[in-house]
Design an enzyme around this catalytic site. Structure first.
Site, PDB file in Angstrom:
ATOM      1  CB  CYS A   1      -0.679   2.695   3.783  1.00 46.76           C
ATOM      2  SG  CYS A   1      -2.275   2.032   3.200  1.00 46.76           S
ATOM      3  CG  ASP A   2       3.126   1.184   4.474  1.00 45.14           C
ATOM      4  OD1 ASP A   2       2.332   2.254   5.472  1.00 45.14           O
ATOM      5  OD2 ASP A   2       3.123   0.229   4.198  1.00 45.14           O
TER       6      ASP A   2
ATOM      7  CB  CYS B   1      -0.911   0.158   1.150  1.00 43.91           C
ATOM      8  SG  CYS B   1      -1.876   1.438   1.301  1.00 43.91           S
TER       9      CYS B   1
END
Lengths: 311, 108
Positions: A134-135, A131
């Site tokens: 997200c990261d 992801c």
């Protein structure tokens, strides 16, 4: 007793719940701890009709949830654990709770597939990720690899290219299957590089990702390349492990017969858990609607049969 | 509400030197899965009041501590006991899993 329990809270599940509640069917959505499905991990969705400027994936899901709850759907934020589909009413378990339902719609979707190479599993969250949205910020000015060749690989690459020092897309084939527009955006980005006909065979590093073995599929040559992050975007596997008694195909997708029916009468399905061809937010929503209408019809027919028997 | 806000500045005093174990929730505003975990963490703060302190750390504003402990994905939850991280979970988890983690950290 619920008229319908929907397992899953992505576009398929929430759309189904909007239709079942509006048909006055008492509806529970077992939405899972991580409700909202794959769109919760995306950024701008540009191909969902009705949003000319696009809409953020999580905002779209928040809207669908509000719409479902507005019409009376109950949303439970626990993971479905098991179900007894062998007799009616069906019994379903989620968290430490137990529920009964006349019908069930399975819309449990699909999860990201991992590479399954040595060194990967223990570094998920330590440099290995599925992801980018997200990261990505943990990879500011770092070097990252993306594995995959579809739209999601291109999207992840573009998200990472905003922060990372360099982004390399590694793909097993000699051409991408991503849509033209996404490929073009990736190819025009100065920070994005490409490595075709290649695959990662091992991930290495002290406690985190520091390098990967990359094999050229044509020549068989293996090189160790330094890298800080590896983002895997090679597709999805349907979430069907927990459905005992529901027939699956050889790849684990739910087998559909006669418009969204499973092999068990009264159990229906919609979305990525059965759809291997389209996998779009809008098709999932469409399938969810269709499954809800089938469920409604089925319940009406059961009602008529019961009336007939009683008379 | 979680007990307190953890920052790079107060991390040593509030977490490493804390007498009671501390659960630190590494999060950021843009992180969707973090929003799933936050309310659960706040429930845990209530249920474990007195046994464990619960702190929230914004990784955007406090990159140093997150970096020191190798946080590369959020949400990450870490339990610190006597100045050491004793338990870590990465990614959104249900309440049952998080309670288990806290119980194990307290018992261990």
């Amino acid at each position: 007793m619920y008229d319908v329990i929907i397992i899953g809270s992505g576009p398929a599940g929430l759309t189904a719940s909007i239709y079942t509640t509006r048909a006055n069917l008492k509806t529970l959505v077992i939405g899972g701890v991580k409700w909202g499905g794959q769109l919760m991990l995306t950024t701008l969705v540009e191909n969902f009709p009705g949003f000319p400027e696009g809409i953020q994936g999580p905002d779209l899901m928040e809207n669908m949830r509000k719409q479902a709850e507005h019409h009376g759907a109950e949303l439970l934020l626990e993971d479905f654990t098991k179900g007894d589909f062998s007799k009616q009413p069906f019994t379903l378990f989620a968290g430490d709770k137990q529920f009964q339902a006349k019908t069930v719609i399975i819309t449990s979707g699909a999860d990201a597939k991992w590479l399954n190479v040595p060194g990967e599993k223990e570094r998920i969250g330590r440099g290995v990720s599925s992801c980018a949205t997200c990261d990505a910020m943990f990879f500011r000015n770092k070097n990252v690899f993306i594995v995959g060749g579809g739209d999601s690989a291109m999207e992840e690459a573009l998200v990472l290219a905003n922060v990372a020092a360099s982004v390399t897309i590694i793909h097993r084939r000699d051409a991408f299957r991503a849509s033209e527009i996404m490929q073009q955006r990736a190819k025009e980005h100065p920070k994005i590089n490409f490595l075709f006909n290649s695959e990662i065979t091992e991930i290495k590093g002290e406690g985190r990702v520091q390098s990967a073995l990359v094999k050229n599929i044509e020549t068989g040559e293996v090189k160790e390349m330094p890298v800080d992050g590896i983002f895997v975007a090679i597709g999805h596997i349907p979430n069907t492990k927990v459905f005992e008694g529901i027939e699956l195909d050889e790849q684990g997708y739910i087998k559909v017969r006669d418009h969204y029916h499973t092999n068990v009468p009264g159990v229906f399905t919609a979305g990525d858990v059965h759809d291997r061809s389209y996998r779009q937010a809008v098709t999932a929503a469409g399938f969810g609607c269709a499954a809800a209408l089938e469920t409604e019809r089925w319940l009406a027919m059961q009602g008529k049969e019961a009336e007939f028997t009683a008379n | 509400m979680a007990d307190f806000v953890v920052t790079d500045q107060n991390f040593e005093a509030e977490v490493l030197k804390s007498e009671t174990p501390v659960l630190v929730d590494f999060w950021a505003e843009w992180c969707q899965p973090c929003k799933i975990v936050s309310p659960i963490v706040e429930e845990l703060a209530k249920e474990y009041a007195g046994k464990i302190k619960v702190g929230k750390m914004d990784v955007d504003e406090n990159p140093q501590t997150a970096g020191n402990y190798g946080v590369m994905s959020i949400p990450t939850l870490m339990v610190f006991k006597n100045g050491q991280p004793v338990k870590t979970t990465i990614g959104a988890q249900g309440k049952d899993a998080l309670k288990r983690m806290v119980d194990e950290a307290l018992a261990g």
